[in-house]
Design an enzyme around this catalytic site. Structure first.
Site, short mmCIF file in Angstrom:
data_model
loop_
_atom_site.label_atom_id
_atom_site.label_comp_id
_atom_site.label_asym_id
_atom_site.label_seq_id
_atom_site.Cartn_x
_atom_site.Cartn_y
_atom_site.Cartn_z
CB SER A 35 -0.17 -0.12 1.35
OG SER A 35 -1.68 1.13 1.65
CE1 TYR A 68 -4.52 -1.80 4.37
CE2 TYR A 68 -3.79 0.49 4.94
CZ TYR A 68 -3.83 -0.80 3.74
OH TYR A 68 -4.47 -0.95 3.07
#
Length: 700
Positions: free
Chosen positions: A577, A590
């Site tokens: 990501s 995250y």
């Protein structure tokens, strides 16, 4: 051949009211599809059918006789009307005046295009004269196991006479071609009451004056052979009885999953191979029998069987009485090398001055006592079909050896079929393999937007793909969609939680069992959570770490183990990501887990380089379309973090990017394909950002 193998008599599927609505070519196709649908009648791609049809000539308007015959390639069970070649029968008859004798029969193939009717682009096959010169309207050429069992017997002619009398004739082995077409014509003219002929070591020809009658004759002759074989073998043990025990289904699957990557690695030095495992009752009876070694050494008889399965199989040295898989793996390199040397010696013994260069010397069929049969080929369909052909050969050997002495094709005849110049020309016309042909990929999170788009990108390039996901319903939907588009051979699914060590190991074992190993791992399974640090529970923190860090470790570790066993290199792609490089408010768990992914990839790039295993990362950002993580609370949480309405979040991400573009699942799939393909063969430890441009995530 007992009834448990023949599964009873063939039942007519002909529907006369339905057939009556068709024209003559339509009835030919109907008959062909019915015959090809039953593997007891003919194997995939084997056999052919024809009809001689009176048709108006497009130039003169006169009624002319046209031969409709299955064209080169194709399968009678699945073909459509465009699978038939059409030729002027008068021109085919005129070719007899050009024939210079058996030594020159191959040159007759070049004349067939000159006989084409109505500019049909479907190429006529080498079997065209076999249909053209039989003086009957409808002709079937099939490869039924029960018939070939008789055709491959040492006293084939005597058995044929005993079973069929004058109803069915017999001709000795002759390679398909123009000369055999003339043989068939001569037989028909001399035996006008005969309804067909058995070709020694080959198959069955039958004929009649209507499509319905021809279909009925073909079934009738095959059924007579089935009944006779059943009667003759009712009280006899197949293949001399059992030599070893059959392992349990679980043990068989385990042995196959352990041996297939080892074999694949040893035989894939020149091109990637895909495997297929078969432990059907028919195969198990043979590989556990006393006559396994002696019969397997004789090779197959029918040319179609031989072309698919090579001169003979390789029997793997596995002791079903005292299973020792490690010892078997140690013996494999020498066994495979010995097979190669024997194949090269066979080539040298039989080659002609103009023979094509020796092809791949590795075995196609691997027989494992107590376990089953493994076949390897350039793609899954070919590997599966090769297994089906050898199963047909097993049925033939069972019947033939029970009633007589089984005999395979003589070595020189087998070579002349395998290295036939016409067959070589066909191989040279094959299209160039796609970029991922023969590759095996496992995609975690395979049911989601990025996962399924990546799987589809790989499938377009010829890979076999295993979709792994925790969402059973969505996984089944994704697999069904991709199977419908690319075929069921190349897509598999496995339910897997990446945080479960047992499930991960089982998924890779199933991948090896289905395809033979692994070449590409796309680690894409993910979750997304959003919370201020003071509101982040330990459970939430651990969940992110379990899925996005530990999960990536577990699938990578299993992938490395399998890739090292194959010794073929490989490609691992992490879908991380933008947040792995750029901090984001309210998502510490995250972002930290994603950062761990990237560093794990760097570590694995160092460890895998020596084995040719490349590890790279794709960093997406804001892939909302089709994504499972954006379908839950994450969408609202991220919108709240930026003070936006959920419906405005896509526009927000687009406008904040440097390129002002939406990022789609297909964009991530394209980057993953690049990193998995040979286009990036010299890249490892790299990161590709696919985020439409975000200065905070520029790699430094």
């Amino acid at each position: 051949m007992s009834s448990r193998h023949t599964s009873g008599l063939l039942q007519s599927q002909w529907n006369e009211p339905h057939a009556a609505t068709m024209d003559e070519p339509g009835r030919l196709l109907y008959r062909s599809n019915l015959l090809g649908a039953d593997k007891r009648i003919t194997n995939y791609g084997g056999g052919n059918t024809s009809a001689k049809v009176m048709t108006a000539d497009p130039l003169s308007g006169d009624e002319v006789e046209v031969l409709w015959v299955k064209g080169s390639g194709g399968d009678v069970g699945t073909m459509a009307l465009d699978g038939f070649a059409t030729l002027y029968q008068s021109k085919l008859n005129a070719l007899k005046d050009l024939y210079r004798g058996e030594a020159h029969e191959d040159e007759m193939v070049a004349y067939l295009p000159h006989c084409t009717f109505n500019l049909n682009t479907r190429a006529a096959s080498i079997d065209t004269p076999l249909h053209a010169y039989v003086p009957k309207t409808h002709v079937d050429h099939m490869h039924p196991d029960a018939i070939i069992a008789i055709a491959a017997a040492a006293d084939s002619q005597k058995l044929t006479q005993s079973i069929f009398g004058d109803d069915i004739g017999w001709l000795p082995w002759k390679r398909p071609g123009y000369e055999l077409g003339l043989w068939l014509e001569k037989f028909c003219l001399e035996n006008p009451k005969a309804r067909g002929v058995i070709l020694g070591s080959h198959g069955l020809f039958t004929w009649a004056d209507s499509a319905a009658e021809c279909y009925a004759v073909t079934l009738d002759i095959i059924n007579k052979a089935i009944v006779w074989l059943d009667e003759q073998t009712a009280d006899s043990a197949a293949f001399g009885g059992s030599e070893c025990q059959v392992l349990s289904a679980e043990e068989r699957q385990s042995v196959a999953s352990k041996l297939m990557p080892e074999i694949r690695g040893l035989i894939s030095t020149d091109e990637y191979k895909i495997g297929h495992f078969d432990d059907s009752d028919t195969v198990l009876e043979f590989v556990c029998s006393k006559q396994l070694t002696s019969l397997a050494a004789l090779g197959t008889s029918c040319p179609d069987h031989f072309l698919r399965t090579k001169i003979r199989p390789l029997i793997v040295g596995f002791d079903a009485h005292k299973p020792d898989i490690e010892n078997t793996k140690e013996q494999l390199p020498q066994a495979i090398e010995s097979y190669r040397q024997e194949y090269a010696a066979y080539y040298d013994r039989c080659k002609h001055a103009d023979s094509p260069a020796m092809r791949d010397p590795n075995a196609v069929v691997y027989l494992i006592p107590g376990v089953g049969m493994i076949t390897f080929a350039k793609d899954k369909a070919t590997a599966r079909i090769s297994g089906e052909f050898y199963t047909n050969a097993i049925n033939v050997m069972r019947g033939s050896s029970a009633v007589s002495t089984y005999q395979g094709l003589p070595e020189q005849e087998a070579f002349d079929i395998e290295y036939w110049l016409l067959e070589e020309a066909k191989l040279q016309r094959m299209p160039k393999p796609k970029s991922l042909a023969g590759r095996i990929a496992l995609v975690t999170g395979g049911a989601g937007g990025i996962g399924s788009a990546t799987a589809e990108r790989f499938l377009r390039e010829g890979a076999c793909v295993v979709l792994a996901d925790i969402d059973k319903e969505l996984l089944e939907q994704s697999c069904a969609h991709l199977s419908e588009r690319y075929g069921s051979d190349v897509v598999r699914q496995v339910l897997m939680d990446v945080t479960s060590e047992t499930q991960v190991a089982d998924a890779f074992s199933k991948t090896a069992n289905q395809y033979g190993g692994i070449d590409i791992l796309v680690s894409n399974a993910g979750i997304a959570t959003s919370a201020a640090v003071e509101d982040t529970s330990l459970a939430l923190w651990n969940k992110n770490m379990d899925v996005l860090s530990t999960g990536y470790f577990l699938v990578s570790r299993e992938s490395f183990r399998l890739m090292r066993r194959q010794n073929m290199g490989g490609a691992v792609v992490f879908i991380a990501s933008k947040n792995a490089l750029a901090a984001s408010p309210g998502a510490s768990a995250y972002c930290t887990a994603k950062a761990a992914e990237v560093h794990l990839a760097r570590c694995l790039a160092l460890e895998g380089a020596g084995a040719g295993i490349r590890v790279n990362v794709v960093n997406p950002d804001a892939v909302l379309q089709g994504s499972k993580i954006w379908s839950g609370d994450w969408l609202k949480q991220r919108a709240d973090a930026y003070g936006k309405d959920s419906s405005d979040l896509q526009a927000h991400y687009r406008e904040r990017s440097l390129l002002k573009r939406d990022v789609l699942p297909e964009d991530i799939a394209e980057a993953s394909y690049f990193l998995a393909s040979d286009a990036s063969l010299k890249s490892t430890g790299n990161i590709i950002n696919v985020d439409a441009g975000n200065v905070q995530s520029f790699t430094r």
